[in-house]
Design an enzyme around this catalytic site. Sequence first.
Site, mmCIF file in Angstrom:
data_model
loop_
_atom_site.group_PDB
_atom_site.id
_atom_site.type_symbol
_atom_site.label_atom_id
_atom_site.label_comp_id
_atom_site.label_asym_id
_atom_site.label_seq_id
_atom_site.Cartn_x
_atom_site.Cartn_y
_atom_site.Cartn_z
ATOM 1 N N CYS A 93 -127.362 -33.330 -124.090
ATOM 2 C CA CYS A 93 -127.202 -33.171 -125.530
ATOM 3 C C CYS A 93 -128.492 -32.752 -126.255
ATOM 4 C CB CYS A 93 -126.598 -34.451 -126.108
ATOM 5 S SG CYS A 93 -125.803 -34.164 -127.687
ATOM 6 N N HIS A 190 -122.507 -37.569 -122.599
ATOM 7 C CA HIS A 190 -123.131 -38.891 -122.579
ATOM 8 C C HIS A 190 -122.163 -39.835 -121.881
ATOM 9 C CE1 HIS A 190 -126.118 -37.961 -125.695
ATOM 10 N NE2 HIS A 190 -125.176 -37.413 -126.415
HETATM 11 N N1 GLN Z 1 -128.773 -33.530 -132.917
HETATM 12 C C1 GLN Z 1 -127.885 -32.998 -132.006
HETATM 13 C C2 GLN Z 1 -126.505 -32.671 -132.541
HETATM 14 O O1 GLN Z 1 -125.909 -33.440 -133.289
HETATM 15 C C3 GLN Z 1 -127.890 -33.845 -130.741
HETATM 16 C C4 GLN Z 1 -126.957 -35.011 -130.730
HETATM 17 C C5 GLN Z 1 -127.047 -35.830 -129.468
HETATM 18 O O2 GLN Z 1 -127.988 -35.749 -128.694
HETATM 19 N N2 GLN Z 1 -126.073 -36.706 -129.285
HETATM 20 O O3 GLN Z 1 -126.027 -31.617 -132.218
#
Ligand code: GLN
Length: 238
Positions: A93, A190
């Site tokens: 992510c 995740h």
């Molecule tokens: N900031 C990023 C997004 O919302 C990453 C989010 C995350 O790592 N869960 O796209």
Amino acid sequence: MKLHICHLYARLLNIYGDRGNIIALTQRASWRGIEVEVRAPGLAENLDPSWADIYFVGGGQDKQQIMIAEDLQRHADNLKIAANDGAVMLAVCGGYQLFGHYYKPHQGSELKGISLMDAYTVAGDRRMIGNVTVELPDKSTLVGFENHSGKTFLGKGLSPLGKVLKGNGNNGEDAFEGAHYKNIYGTYLHGSLLPKNPHFADQLITEALTRRYGAVKLEPLDDEIESKAHDKARLLKA
Ligand code: GLN
């Protein structure tokens, strides 16, 4: 044999239990009698590009990404050397976004990535939240949980990690999830990812050990519980 794991920004990028990936790698190697050492360089700390077999970086909110983006640039050359030398890398992510060329958040300026992968990410208008199932090229599946507004698009030279069967994946538009180049893997999953995708954890361990020791075949483990978790997650609604 010994497995060297470098967990980048472990304290700042650890949303939705991303550290579980390190626990899964460590445990699955240890169960087979393979020694494991984990180093976790944080902000302003250095890394030795010849040390690690596996690099891992997790996700975080934009706030944490902003905190690490500039610091990550210090490692760009070393990580490229390691990647070209076949080191295994898994980026989830927010970490995945910064392994590409850039991430443009909703507010504030563009965050420069390290261009390890030919991809870019732009914040979209809706959050993509929920359970994901991905089909890999070998038809096995990965299950996980996504929560991002960033939409990632891959350049021509970069393959997706797999095809979205459920959920959004890279951008909610092209049905691709993640990215794969050399032994580098980017993903939005995740959950954490590896405990309930043991075949993928073993693939990473195998690639990492093979690079250091030559062809390695891991002893099979009893994955009854892990497989149940995987199969159960496949049945969850998006
Ligand atoms: N900031 C990023 C997004 O919302 C990453 C989010 C995350 O790592 N869960 O796209």
